[in-house]
Design a protein around this motif. Sequence first.
Motif, PDB file in Angstrom:
ATOM      1  N   ALA A   1       2.494   7.059  -4.512  1.00 13.23           N
ATOM      2  CA  ALA A   1       3.578   6.197  -4.006  1.00 13.23           C
ATOM      3  C   ALA A   1       4.769   6.245  -4.963  1.00 13.23           C
ATOM      4  N   ILE A   2       4.475   6.279  -6.265  1.00 15.55           N
ATOM      5  CA  ILE A   2       5.566   6.322  -7.249  1.00 15.55           C
ATOM      6  C   ILE A   2       6.313   7.660  -7.139  1.00 15.55           C
ATOM      7  N   GLU A   3       5.538   8.763  -7.032  1.00 14.28           N
ATOM      8  CA  GLU A   3       6.144  10.101  -6.886  1.00 14.28           C
ATOM      9  C   GLU A   3       7.091  10.146  -5.691  1.00 14.28           C
ATOM     10  N   GLU A   4       6.654   9.520  -4.598  1.00  6.44           N
ATOM     11  CA  GLU A   4       7.441   9.598  -3.350  1.00  6.44           C
ATOM     12  C   GLU A   4       8.555   8.552  -3.294  1.00  6.44           C
ATOM     13  N   ASN A   5       8.532   7.613  -4.236  1.00 11.51           N
ATOM     14  CA  ASN A   5       9.536   6.530  -4.207  1.00 11.51           C
ATOM     15  C   ASN A   5      10.028   6.238  -5.618  1.00 11.51           C
ATOM     16  N   LYS A   6      10.662   7.246  -6.195  1.00  7.92           N
ATOM     17  CA  LYS A   6      11.094   7.108  -7.597  1.00  7.92           C
ATOM     18  C   LYS A   6      12.135   6.019  -7.790  1.00  7.92           C
ATOM     19  N   ASP A   7      12.755   5.611  -6.678  1.00  6.61           N
ATOM     20  CA  ASP A   7      13.781   4.576  -6.787  1.00  6.61           C
ATOM     21  C   ASP A   7      13.204   3.159  -6.695  1.00  6.61           C
ATOM     22  N   ALA A   8      11.876   3.035  -6.554  1.00 11.58           N
ATOM     23  CA  ALA A   8      11.292   1.684  -6.476  1.00 11.58           C
ATOM     24  C   ALA A   8      11.473   0.965  -7.811  1.00 11.58           C
ATOM     25  N   LYS A   9      11.580  -0.343  -7.726  1.00 11.72           N
ATOM     26  CA  LYS A   9      11.826  -1.137  -8.940  1.00 11.72           C
ATOM     27  C   LYS A   9      10.540  -1.667  -9.559  1.00 11.72           C
ATOM     28  N   ALA A  10       9.519  -1.868  -8.715  1.00 13.87           N
ATOM     29  CA  ALA A  10       8.317  -2.536  -9.231  1.00 13.87           C
ATOM     30  C   ALA A  10       7.087  -2.152  -8.426  1.00 13.87           C
ATOM     31  N   VAL A  11       5.931  -2.389  -9.045  1.00 12.64           N
ATOM     32  CA  VAL A  11       4.647  -2.214  -8.354  1.00 12.64           C
ATOM     33  C   VAL A  11       3.963  -3.588  -8.397  1.00 12.64           C
ATOM     34  N   VAL A  12       3.466  -4.043  -7.254  1.00 15.06           N
ATOM     35  CA  VAL A  12       2.754  -5.344  -7.212  1.00 15.06           C
ATOM     36  C   VAL A  12       1.333  -5.114  -6.737  1.00 15.06           C
ATOM     37  N   LEU A  13       0.387  -5.572  -7.530  1.00 18.52           N
ATOM     38  CA  LEU A  13      -1.027  -5.412  -7.171  1.00 18.52           C
ATOM     39  C   LEU A  13      -1.738  -6.743  -7.319  1.00 18.52           C
ATOM     40  N   VAL A  14      -2.839  -6.890  -6.572  1.00 13.49           N
ATOM     41  CA  VAL A  14      -3.696  -8.045  -6.797  1.00 13.49           C
ATOM     42  C   VAL A  14      -4.936  -7.549  -7.531  1.00 13.49           C
ATOM     43  N   SER A  15      -5.169  -8.114  -8.714  1.00  9.83           N
ATOM     44  CA  SER A  15      -6.280  -7.657  -9.544  1.00  9.83           C
ATOM     45  C   SER A  15      -6.633  -8.768 -10.530  1.00  9.83           C
ATOM     46  N   PRO A  16      -7.767  -9.435 -10.421  1.00  4.69           N
ATOM     47  CA  PRO A  16      -8.839  -9.152  -9.493  1.00  4.69           C
ATOM     48  C   PRO A  16      -8.450  -9.593  -8.074  1.00  4.69           C
ATOM     49  N   THR A  17      -9.135  -9.012  -7.104  1.00  5.97           N
ATOM     50  CA  THR A  17      -9.013  -9.511  -5.748  1.00  5.97           C
ATOM     51  C   THR A  17      -9.795 -10.825  -5.666  1.00  5.97           C
ATOM     52  N   PHE A  18      -9.703 -11.461  -4.551  1.00  9.66           N
ATOM     53  CA  PHE A  18     -10.451 -12.696  -4.308  1.00  9.66           C
ATOM     54  C   PHE A  18     -11.936 -12.486  -4.625  1.00  9.66           C
ATOM     55  N   GLU A  19     -12.439 -11.275  -4.314  1.00  8.06           N
ATOM     56  CA  GLU A  19     -13.866 -10.999  -4.522  1.00  8.06           C
ATOM     57  C   GLU A  19     -14.148 -10.440  -5.917  1.00  8.06           C
ATOM     58  N   GLY A  20     -13.110 -10.208  -6.719  1.00  4.81           N
ATOM     59  CA  GLY A  20     -13.326  -9.831  -8.117  1.00  4.81           C
ATOM     60  C   GLY A  20     -13.020  -8.392  -8.495  1.00  4.81           C
ATOM     61  N   ALA A  21     -12.475  -7.586  -7.582  1.00  3.18           N
ATOM     62  CA  ALA A  21     -12.228  -6.173  -7.919  1.00  3.18           C
ATOM     63  C   ALA A  21     -10.979  -6.014  -8.800  1.00  3.18           C
ATOM     64  N   VAL A  22     -11.194  -5.439  -9.974  1.00  4.94           N
ATOM     65  CA  VAL A  22     -10.093  -5.214 -10.917  1.00  4.94           C
ATOM     66  C   VAL A  22      -9.717  -3.732 -10.886  1.00  4.94           C
ATOM     67  N   SER A  23      -8.435  -3.454 -10.683  1.00 12.45           N
ATOM     68  CA  SER A  23      -7.964  -2.054 -10.658  1.00 12.45           C
ATOM     69  C   SER A  23      -7.680  -1.587 -12.076  1.00 12.45           C
ATOM     70  N   ASP A  24      -7.438  -0.280 -12.222  1.00  9.71           N
ATOM     71  CA  ASP A  24      -7.156   0.260 -13.553  1.00  9.71           C
ATOM     72  C   ASP A  24      -5.680   0.015 -13.905  1.00  9.71           C
ATOM     73  N   ILE A  25      -5.405  -1.208 -14.292  1.00  7.94           N
ATOM     74  CA  ILE A  25      -4.006  -1.607 -14.562  1.00  7.94           C
ATOM     75  C   ILE A  25      -3.441  -0.833 -15.749  1.00  7.94           C
ATOM     76  N   GLU A  26      -4.320  -0.395 -16.647  1.00  9.05           N
ATOM     77  CA  GLU A  26      -3.838   0.321 -17.829  1.00  9.05           C
ATOM     78  C   GLU A  26      -3.162   1.631 -17.418  1.00  9.05           C
ATOM     79  N   LYS A  27      -3.892   2.416 -16.624  1.00 10.72           N
ATOM     80  CA  LYS A  27      -3.324   3.712 -16.200  1.00 10.72           C
ATOM     81  C   LYS A  27      -2.137   3.493 -15.263  1.00 10.72           C
ATOM     82  N   ILE A  28      -2.285   2.529 -14.368  1.00 11.53           N
ATOM     83  CA  ILE A  28      -1.215   2.265 -13.390  1.00 11.53           C
ATOM     84  C   ILE A  28       0.068   1.845 -14.125  1.00 11.53           C
ATOM     85  N   SER A  29      -0.084   0.995 -15.148  1.00 13.31           N
ATOM     86  CA  SER A  29       1.104   0.533 -15.890  1.00 13.31           C
ATOM     87  C   SER A  29       1.761   1.710 -16.608  1.00 13.31           C
ATOM     88  N   GLU A  30       0.925   2.576 -17.160  1.00 14.83           N
ATOM     89  CA  GLU A  30       1.468   3.733 -17.895  1.00 14.83           C
ATOM     90  C   GLU A  30       2.364   4.567 -16.961  1.00 14.83           C
TER      91      GLU A  30
END
Length: 470
Positions: free
Chosen positions: A144-173
């Motif tokens: 998504a970042i590659e295809e939308n280099k002009d985006a200003k921000a990424v918004v994620l839910v982590s953990p989800t309501f059920e507890g799933a945590v995404s790899d925020i470290e790599k995503i932030s990098e």
Amino acid sequence: MPAELYEKLKLHSKKDVYPFHMPGHKMGRGMNFENPWSMDITEIDGFDNLHHAEGVIADAQKKAALTFGADHTFFVVNGSSCGLMAAVMAACKEGEKIIVSRNCHKSVFSGLVLSGAQPVYIMPENIDGFGIAGGVSTETVEKAIEENKDAKAVVLVSPTFEGAVSDIEKISEIAHKNGMIVIVDEAHGAHFKFNSFFPETALDMGADIIIQSAHKTLPVPTQVSLVHVKGKRCDLPRLKTILAMLQSSSPSYLFMASVDICREYLDTKAEEDFEKYVENLKGLRGKLSKLKNFRLLDADVNGKYGIKEIDLGKIVLSSDNINCIEVSKMLDEKYGLIMEMSCPGHLAAMTSVSDEKSGFDRLAKAFEEIDNIDFEKNAHDKTSFDIPVPKVCISPRDAFYKESTSCDFEKAAGKIAAEFVIPYPPGIPVCTPGEEITAEAIEILKKYKKFGGEIIGMKDSDLEKIQVLM
Ligand SMILES: Cc1ncc(COP(=O)(O)O)c(C=O)c1O
């Protein structure tokens, strides 16, 4: 006329019920607040002002920042819903692009309407056999970042309501390399920092703004949330201005003081309580993992389905053929155990450091009995999140303010939604204003309704009609 709401609450509070729901103080078990009403004041001299904090509130926020590992912390008295809207509005102006995980809470979509930002939706992975969203994979965000280099921000839910945590470290990098800020809805993860049994916080993994509902998993009252900021990417003055715009100009001192007491507790006394809590959780999870008819969402999902780590503080049980709404009703009526949520395919019990071992024992025993009941077995839909990325035709804000008309729900495929359609729980929209309504979305919602799920956000919650753009 009697004050029915008050009387009902009073009666409920005296019943022998055990709350596996929020707030995290568990019906007062974890609260330590002397005679609250005598302290319910307003901005009198010496008590600072949340919207221009430079005294006692500013100090309390600074102490909280230290405890939660932030550079700046803001108390929010209108819940994470308000914090999320403010974060989205601080990150994006009208027409600017924002990459949004489609399983975000409805307040993120409200933030899109308020800001006028143009979303680029990305989908989470689906957890096999559970019918619930996992994490968002790094590859999905990267694309998504590659295809939308002009985006200003990424918004994620982590953990989800059920507890799933995404790899925020790599995503932030990746996001940071491309000049984007990372906003994480960590509403369900305010407890993460206080025991290594729980996942790392998004802030520690590199996110710029995180929003935590302290009330969900810590001993504070409903509505008390925290916005934490780290690093220099967030426009702080803008964020502060927007928080002041969206929040009450009479924020509750009880709410602000309760987070201050909670912070003191976390700094000084909570360590031992967290150790006990984790021990009790392990015991409960061990028993629930042996059930024959229910599957416990457990650490075996780590490293799969976009999940870096699952929060084991959330008790999520799924069944392939027993309707979990019925199970939840039975837990309430027969055992006095009240779940946080249930839908046809699964139910969730929320736990916190204020829980007692006796509550966990009661839940384990109830499930051991329920597991032996001969329920009517009906295979139900478990594919709620296996839907294609919705096509955004116009921005949520434009759709929200345009003229709309009512259309038969069954015939709405191909039309553009003018309203939200939100199965509740879990509160994640299947349709949002401005996107094309798909045949898949219609099927998912029909099944959800058939098995007793509630749909909110629509003018006609019976799902006969849907508002579409003219
Ligand atoms: C994932 C998620 N984010 C945000 C919120 C909003 O939090 P609050 O109730 O503090 O406004 C919720 C509420 O349930 C939620 O589940």
